[in-house]
Design a protein around this motif. Structure first.
Motif, PDB file in Angstrom:
ATOM      1  N   PHE A  89      -1.826   3.463   6.594  1.00  0.00           N
ATOM      2  CA  PHE A  89      -2.503   1.978   5.801  1.00  0.00           C
ATOM      3  C   PHE A  89      -2.594   1.400   4.634  1.00  0.00           C
ATOM      4  O   PHE A  89      -3.046   0.447   4.112  1.00  0.00           O
ATOM      5  N   GLN A 105      -2.867   7.937  14.959  1.00  0.00           N
ATOM      6  CA  GLN A 105      -2.988   6.218  13.975  1.00  0.00           C
ATOM      7  C   GLN A 105      -4.544   5.549  13.799  1.00  0.00           C
ATOM      8  O   GLN A 105      -5.049   5.210  12.824  1.00  0.00           O
ATOM      9  N   THR A 106      -5.038   6.228  14.901  1.00  0.00           N
ATOM     10  CA  THR A 106      -6.499   5.901  15.012  1.00  0.00           C
ATOM     11  C   THR A 106      -7.414   7.045  13.770  1.00  0.00           C
ATOM     12  O   THR A 106      -8.269   6.105  13.286  1.00  0.00           O
ATOM     13  N   GLY A 135      -6.096   7.666  11.168  1.00  0.00           N
ATOM     14  CA  GLY A 135      -5.872   7.414   9.761  1.00  0.00           C
ATOM     15  C   GLY A 135      -5.886   6.087  10.115  1.00  0.00           C
ATOM     16  O   GLY A 135      -6.870   5.897   8.201  1.00  0.00           O
ATOM     17  N   TYR A 136      -6.365   5.362  10.598  1.00  0.00           N
ATOM     18  CA  TYR A 136      -7.407   4.003  10.710  1.00  0.00           C
ATOM     19  C   TYR A 136      -8.775   4.214  10.140  1.00  0.00           C
ATOM     20  O   TYR A 136      -9.047   3.509   9.029  1.00  0.00           O
ATOM     21  N   ALA A 137      -8.973   5.022  11.009  1.00  0.00           N
ATOM     22  CA  ALA A 137     -10.792   5.214  10.442  1.00  0.00           C
ATOM     23  C   ALA A 137     -11.386   5.691   9.087  1.00  0.00           C
ATOM     24  O   ALA A 137     -12.306   5.604   8.638  1.00  0.00           O
ATOM     25  N   SER A 184     -12.434  12.154   6.196  1.00  0.00           N
ATOM     26  CA  SER A 184     -10.794  12.740   6.077  1.00  0.00           C
ATOM     27  C   SER A 184     -10.896  14.222   7.028  1.00  0.00           C
ATOM     28  O   SER A 184     -12.209  15.088   6.250  1.00  0.00           O
ATOM     29  N   TYR A 224      -1.065  10.099   8.050  1.00  0.00           N
ATOM     30  CA  TYR A 224      -1.184   9.429   9.135  1.00  0.00           C
ATOM     31  C   TYR A 224      -2.451   8.277   7.947  1.00  0.00           C
ATOM     32  O   TYR A 224      -2.231   7.484   8.486  1.00  0.00           O
ATOM     33  N   ARG A 225      -3.149   8.878   7.240  1.00  0.00           N
ATOM     34  CA  ARG A 225      -3.857   8.790   6.376  1.00  0.00           C
ATOM     35  C   ARG A 225      -3.090   7.044   5.884  1.00  0.00           C
ATOM     36  O   ARG A 225      -3.691   6.120   5.180  1.00  0.00           O
ATOM     37  N   ALA A 258      -8.648   5.588   6.160  1.00  0.00           N
ATOM     38  CA  ALA A 258      -8.409   5.233   5.464  1.00  0.00           C
ATOM     39  C   ALA A 258      -8.925   3.585   4.436  1.00  0.00           C
ATOM     40  O   ALA A 258      -9.490   3.571   3.474  1.00  0.00           O
ATOM     41  N   SER A 259      -9.786   3.043   5.977  1.00  0.00           N
ATOM     42  CA  SER A 259     -10.594   2.274   5.570  1.00  0.00           C
ATOM     43  C   SER A 259     -12.574   3.026   5.119  1.00  0.00           C
ATOM     44  O   SER A 259     -12.889   2.184   5.070  1.00  0.00           O
TER      45      SER A 259
END
Length: 447
Positions: free
Chosen positions: A249, A184-185, A187-189, A197, A245-246, A191-192
């Protein structure tokens, strides 16, 4: 609805219901309903109910013995389930069923590390030991949460068959090293927009593995083909997990659909692989009702969500049988929040105007109810009602909002098994919290 119409409706349901009394004839109507289906999807209304696990195991045994089913595909991660597959097929280093389930370390461990699954895996190993190797029954996972475990499995395979390819794979997968073990870390990094990726890397790795498939498959016969299939699917899990995971969010429907589409794709790949040894392989699927009941007959479709049951029906039509499970009350193994310890929780009596409350009011205990081709039962049940779903988390204090949705049961399932009062599945690792169970709601006076 008048009292006379009520009585007619209830009497019709009682006539259609087949009582479950714990004898060998209990599931005869279900086996008859299955007929020549190539796929049988066996649900569950929670991830922690003994009766659901026990019934699925007994039904699956009969499907294997009487209908020639050749594989079980479950709502579990691919590498963890494949370790079980190696055990039940007489491969690997595990010495018993409990050890073969040691791969299930991630929350919720009890979902597969429980007494009922151990018993079934032990039976499956004994059954396989009695038949020829090419006809042995397999056990496979359908899920996509195992990003890091699947990367490790790809590297382990390539280290053995092609060390140079393993080096290239390690370099590609190193893209994830900056994010630790929590996907999830990552995915957040990504996606934001904080970091690029790893999508191109995982696509390249899957493509290289597929291009080398013929070379790897020729290494040492049948076992090479099995191991190659395992590795290819792990590379596909990495690809789909990276995307999942991307997307976490973004919109919820997006991740739900990605997950169930992955499960459907894995099931298709599994069937294609099994066709190598069997002309028309048959597969039993174990997963939650929310994945296996046709989403088009529930609130899910209003949210733009689909599920595995819908995709299977669209592809297989009457070649698939979808079986749901319900309960009215009892206990369940579940957590109070994600990644918290397993508890033995009290399942509140079903809400009024729900299918579960209706089935309880029939006052016939546990029963099987066929819905496909059963107009007497199906017609009266087609009006939308509430249906309960308990996952790995159970929050009775917000039960209506957290655990109920609208459904049209005869369109959702081909049949349903109702167990009126159920008990919690027994985890292999029992904590004091689970042993103690829930305190009464009237604590501390307990009145």
């Amino acid at each position: 609805m008048t009292a006379s119409i009520d009585r007619t409706f209830y009497d019709g349901l009682r006539r259609s219901a087949h009582p479950l009394s714990g004898n060998r004839l209990d599931f005869d109507p279900l086996i008859e309903l299955v007929g020549d289906s190539r796929l049988v999807l066996l649900g569950e209304a929670s991830h922690g109910t003994h009766e659901f696990y026990g019934a699925r195991a007994e039904i699956t045994k009969r499907l294997i013995r009487e209908k020639g089913f050749s594989a079980i595909a479950v709502e579990a991660d691919w590498p963890d389930a494949y370790r079980v597959n190696r055990y039940v097929q007489g491969r690997g280093n595990d010495t018993d069923a409990s050890q073969a389930l040691d791969g299930f370390k991630r929350f919720p461990q009890w979902m597969w590390r429980n007494a009922d699954v151990v018993d079934f895996i032990g039976w499956l190993r004994d059954y396989n030991d009695s038949i020829q190797i090419p006809q042995r029954i397999g056990f496979y996972g359908l899920d996509l949460y195992s990003l890091h475990a699947s990367m490790g499995a790809v590297l382990s395979y390539l280290n053995r068959v092609d060390p140079e390819a393993a080096l290239r794979a390690r370099q590609r997968y190193a893209c994830f090293d900056h994010f630790g073990e929590d996907p999830q870390t990552y995915g957040y990094a990504t996606a934001s927009g904080m970091t690029p990726s790893c999508e191109s890397e995982v696509i390249s790795q899957l493509m290289e593995l597929q291009k080398s498939a013929a070379k790897y498959a020729a290494l040492d016969g049948r076992m090479a083909a099995d191991d190659l299939f395992f590795a290819e699917q792990n590379a596909r899990v990495v690809l789909n997990a990276e995307r999942y995971y991307r997307a976490m969010f973004g919109r919820r429907a997006s991740t739900w659909n990605m997950r169930d589409e992955h499960m459907a794709g894995t099931l298709d790949s599994l069937i294609a692989f099994l066709e190598r040894d069997r002309r028309e392989p048959k597969v039993v699927v174990w997963a939650h009702n929310s994945h296996l009941g046709d989403a088009r007959a529930t609130d899910m479709s209003k949210r733009g969500e689909l599920n595995l049951g819908q995709l299977v029906r669209e592809h297989w039509g009457d070649g698939a049988s979808l079986i749901g499970f319900t309960t009215h009350s009892g206990t369940v193994t579940a957590a109070s929040d994600w990644d918290e310890p397993a508890e033995r929780k009290t399942v509140r009596p079903a809400l009024e105007k729900s299918y579960e409350a209706l089935f309880h009011d029939l006052d016939i205990g546990d029963f099987f109810l066929g819905l496909r081709g059963n107009d007497e039962a199906a017609l009266g049940l087609r009006q939308p009602r509430l249906e309960r779903a308990i996952g790995v988390i159970y929050r009775p204090e917000t039960e209506r909002m957290s655990h109920y949705f609208q459904a049209r049961l005869p369109h959702q399932f081909d049949a349903v098994l109702h167990y009126d009062v159920t008990r919690a599945v027994e985890p292999l690792e029992r904590t004091g919290l689970w042993e103690r169970g829930e305190l009464p709601e009237t604590y501390p006076s307990a009145l």
